[in-house]
Design an enzyme around this catalytic site. Structure first.
Site, PDB file in Angstrom:
ATOM      1  N   LYS A  64       0.575  -0.796  -0.253  1.00  0.00           N
ATOM      2  CA  LYS A  64       0.082   0.419  -0.336  1.00  0.00           C
ATOM      3  C   LYS A  64       0.847   0.862  -0.084  1.00  0.00           C
ATOM      4  O   LYS A  64       0.626   1.758  -0.176  1.00  0.00           O
ATOM      5  CB  LYS A  64      -0.612   0.022   1.193  1.00  0.00           C
ATOM      6  CG  LYS A  64      -1.912  -1.222   1.603  1.00  0.00           C
ATOM      7  CD  LYS A  64      -3.732  -0.171   2.211  1.00  0.00           C
ATOM      8  CE  LYS A  64      -3.821  -1.920   2.631  1.00  0.00           C
ATOM      9  NZ  LYS A  64      -4.826  -1.585   3.405  1.00  0.00           N
ATOM     10  N   ASN A  85      -4.402   1.270  -1.590  1.00  0.00           N
ATOM     11  CA  ASN A  85      -4.760   0.042  -1.602  1.00  0.00           C
ATOM     12  C   ASN A  85      -6.059  -0.205  -2.678  1.00  0.00           C
ATOM     13  O   ASN A  85      -6.495  -1.233  -3.600  1.00  0.00           O
ATOM     14  CB  ASN A  85      -6.207  -0.361  -0.236  1.00  0.00           C
ATOM     15  CG  ASN A  85      -7.160   0.989  -0.586  1.00  0.00           C
ATOM     16  OD1 ASN A  85      -7.529   1.278  -1.192  1.00  0.00           O
ATOM     17  ND2 ASN A  85      -8.204   0.322   0.092  1.00  0.00           N
ATOM     18  N   ASP A 100      -9.243   2.763   2.446  1.00  0.00           N
ATOM     19  CA  ASP A 100      -9.598   2.329   3.928  1.00  0.00           C
ATOM     20  C   ASP A 100     -10.708   3.046   4.713  1.00  0.00           C
ATOM     21  O   ASP A 100     -11.359   2.803   6.099  1.00  0.00           O
ATOM     22  CB  ASP A 100      -8.700   1.756   4.390  1.00  0.00           C
ATOM     23  CG  ASP A 100      -8.277   0.523   3.671  1.00  0.00           C
ATOM     24  OD1 ASP A 100      -8.687  -0.848   3.705  1.00  0.00           O
ATOM     25  OD2 ASP A 100      -6.670   0.524   3.516  1.00  0.00           O
ATOM     26  N   ALA A 126      -0.485   1.832  14.881  1.00  0.00           N
ATOM     27  CA  ALA A 126      -0.210   2.561  14.513  1.00  0.00           C
ATOM     28  C   ALA A 126       0.895   2.096  12.921  1.00  0.00           C
ATOM     29  O   ALA A 126       1.760   2.922  12.333  1.00  0.00           O
ATOM     30  CB  ALA A 126       1.111   3.828  15.084  1.00  0.00           C
ATOM     31  N   GLY A 127       0.103   1.354  12.447  1.00  0.00           N
ATOM     32  CA  GLY A 127       0.772   0.798  11.376  1.00  0.00           C
ATOM     33  C   GLY A 127       0.279   0.872  10.320  1.00  0.00           C
ATOM     34  O   GLY A 127      -0.665   2.520   9.947  1.00  0.00           O
ATOM     35  N   GLY A 128      -0.468   0.146   8.587  1.00  0.00           N
ATOM     36  CA  GLY A 128      -0.826   1.055   7.359  1.00  0.00           C
ATOM     37  C   GLY A 128      -1.744   0.605   7.803  1.00  0.00           C
ATOM     38  O   GLY A 128      -2.610   2.172   6.889  1.00  0.00           O
ATOM     39  N   THR A 224     -10.188  -4.396  13.734  1.00  0.00           N
ATOM     40  CA  THR A 224     -10.643  -3.763  11.928  1.00  0.00           C
ATOM     41  C   THR A 224     -10.443  -5.833  12.014  1.00  0.00           C
ATOM     42  O   THR A 224     -10.511  -5.751  10.296  1.00  0.00           O
ATOM     43  CB  THR A 224      -9.108  -3.349  11.283  1.00  0.00           C
ATOM     44  OG1 THR A 224      -7.680  -3.472  12.286  1.00  0.00           O
ATOM     45  CG2 THR A 224      -9.403  -2.105  11.866  1.00  0.00           C
ATOM     46  N   TYR A 226     -11.439  -9.408  11.051  1.00  0.00           N
ATOM     47  CA  TYR A 226     -12.415  -9.782  10.703  1.00  0.00           C
ATOM     48  C   TYR A 226     -12.976 -11.258  11.128  1.00  0.00           C
ATOM     49  O   TYR A 226     -13.507 -12.433  10.020  1.00  0.00           O
ATOM     50  CB  TYR A 226     -13.467  -9.713   9.227  1.00  0.00           C
ATOM     51  CG  TYR A 226     -11.775  -9.991   7.891  1.00  0.00           C
ATOM     52  CD1 TYR A 226     -11.149  -9.046   8.103  1.00  0.00           C
ATOM     53  CD2 TYR A 226     -12.266 -11.538   8.026  1.00  0.00           C
ATOM     54  CE1 TYR A 226     -10.890  -9.537   6.357  1.00  0.00           C
ATOM     55  CE2 TYR A 226     -11.023 -11.957   6.797  1.00  0.00           C
ATOM     56  CZ  TYR A 226     -10.618 -11.185   5.841  1.00  0.00           C
ATOM     57  OH  TYR A 226     -10.172 -11.637   4.787  1.00  0.00           O
ATOM     58  N   GLY A 245     -14.655  -6.983  11.833  1.00  0.00           N
ATOM     59  CA  GLY A 245     -13.551  -5.676  10.378  1.00  0.00           C
ATOM     60  C   GLY A 245     -14.993  -6.134   9.564  1.00  0.00           C
ATOM     61  O   GLY A 245     -14.430  -5.187   8.474  1.00  0.00           O
TER      62      GLY A 245
END
Ligand code: NAP
Length: 277
Positions: A64, A85, A100, A126-128, A224, A226, A245
């Protein structure tokens, strides 16, 4: 003929083909959506191939961010978030979008009937995924953003970028291990967004101690991931509004479908396509 693809590495777990092909079938457009593993080393060559071969692409881990310099144009919101994305390909020109954040916003409204504007958010991670969605929430009028991450310096780096772009939105950061701060933030926030990768595997520990969740919190929890994570199950057990998610994935895909086809995404058909895989 495959005209649309999801790419990633790994990508075998992706539910996008079932969900997107359900949407294409609904509109009488066949099943043009496929799946392909593309490694980081192959990404640049894939983008050149896509220029002539595909109409649309979804990108998942780990592409991404890496795809930004490879496309002809990046939607301003995706540029701000530093995450793409969705590729829309027309006459050999490639434009990148990020859906997203929109997906999360729609999922929160769908699951909790609570608007994003004016709400205070606590993010774990705090990732993508956090990066792509936090910029969108700030843009949509979130009243406060709090980011707790295993590596607090990464949260602070993201917060600095958010503050530069949205000086009117207060952004605080901290570590996932800072119990006292977390307890305080949990009391004050309207939404708790679980955006770490913890919970993907059965043996994963919860990202925060489960006893920090209490029945008197006013927040709604959105994980987030699922699947039913321990955090999600605990929130449900306490009677807190809580959701996984799935709807975020459906809605980010629905937005991609609309960008590619200009047709309304058939949400119910996409939910059924998602469930059937
Ligand atoms: P990422 O960029 O690799 O970031 C992973 C995050 O998880 C980081 O904040 C990382 O903290 C944290 N983390 C990883 N292992 C940890 C551990 N053992 N203890 C504590 N924290 C840990 O991944 P991503 O792309 O943001 O994805 C994160 C999650 O979002 C995934 O579970 C993915 O399934 C989900 N997601 C869902 C959707 C949807 O549509 N529903 C869309 C996108 C992503 P550090 O910074 O300290 O490493």
């Amino acid at each position: 003929m495959m005209k649309y693809l999801v790419i990633g590495d790994p990508v075998g777990h992706s539910r996008s083909p079932g969900m997107q092909n359900a949407a294409f079938r609904h509109h009488g457009l066949g099943e043009p959506y496929g799946i392909r593993r593309v490694t980081p080393e192959e990404l640049a060559a894939f983008v050149e191939e896509a220029r002539g071969a595909f109409r649309g692409v979804n990108l998942t881990i780990p592409h991404k961010e890496a795809v930004l310099p490879l496309v002809d144009e990046v939607d301003p919101a995706a540029r701000l978030a530093g995450s793409v994305n969705t590729l829309v390909i027309e006459n050999g020109r490639i434009k990148g979008y990020s859906t997203d954040g929109y997906g999360l916003e729609m999922a929160l409204e769908y699951n909790f009937k609570r608007p994003v504007a004016g709400a205070e958010f606590l993010f774990l991670g705090a990732g993508g995924a956090a990066r792509a969605t936090l910029f969108h929430l700030a843009e949509r009028g979130a009243a406060a953003l709090r980011i707790a991450n295993r590596s607090p310096e990464k949260a602070e780096q993201l917060a600095a970028e958010l503050r530069r772009s949205f000086p009117g939105v207060p952004v605080e950061t901290g570590g996932l291990a800072d119990r006292e701060r977390l307890a305080n933030w949990l009391r004050r926030s309207d939404f708790l967004i679980q955006a770490t990768s913890l919970g993907l595997k059965d043996e994963d520990a919860p990202p925060i101690p489960l006893e920090l969740l209490r029945p008197d919190l006013k927040l709604a929890l959105f994980d987030t991931i699922y699947r039913e994570t321990p955090l999600l199950l605990k929130a449900r057990e306490l009677g807190l509004p809580a959701a996984g998610g799935k709807e975020m994935l459906i809605r980010q895909g629905a937005r991609s479908f609309e960008l590619w086809t200009g047709r309304e995404a058939p949400l119910e058909a996409m939910r059924n396509g998602f469930d059937k895989q």
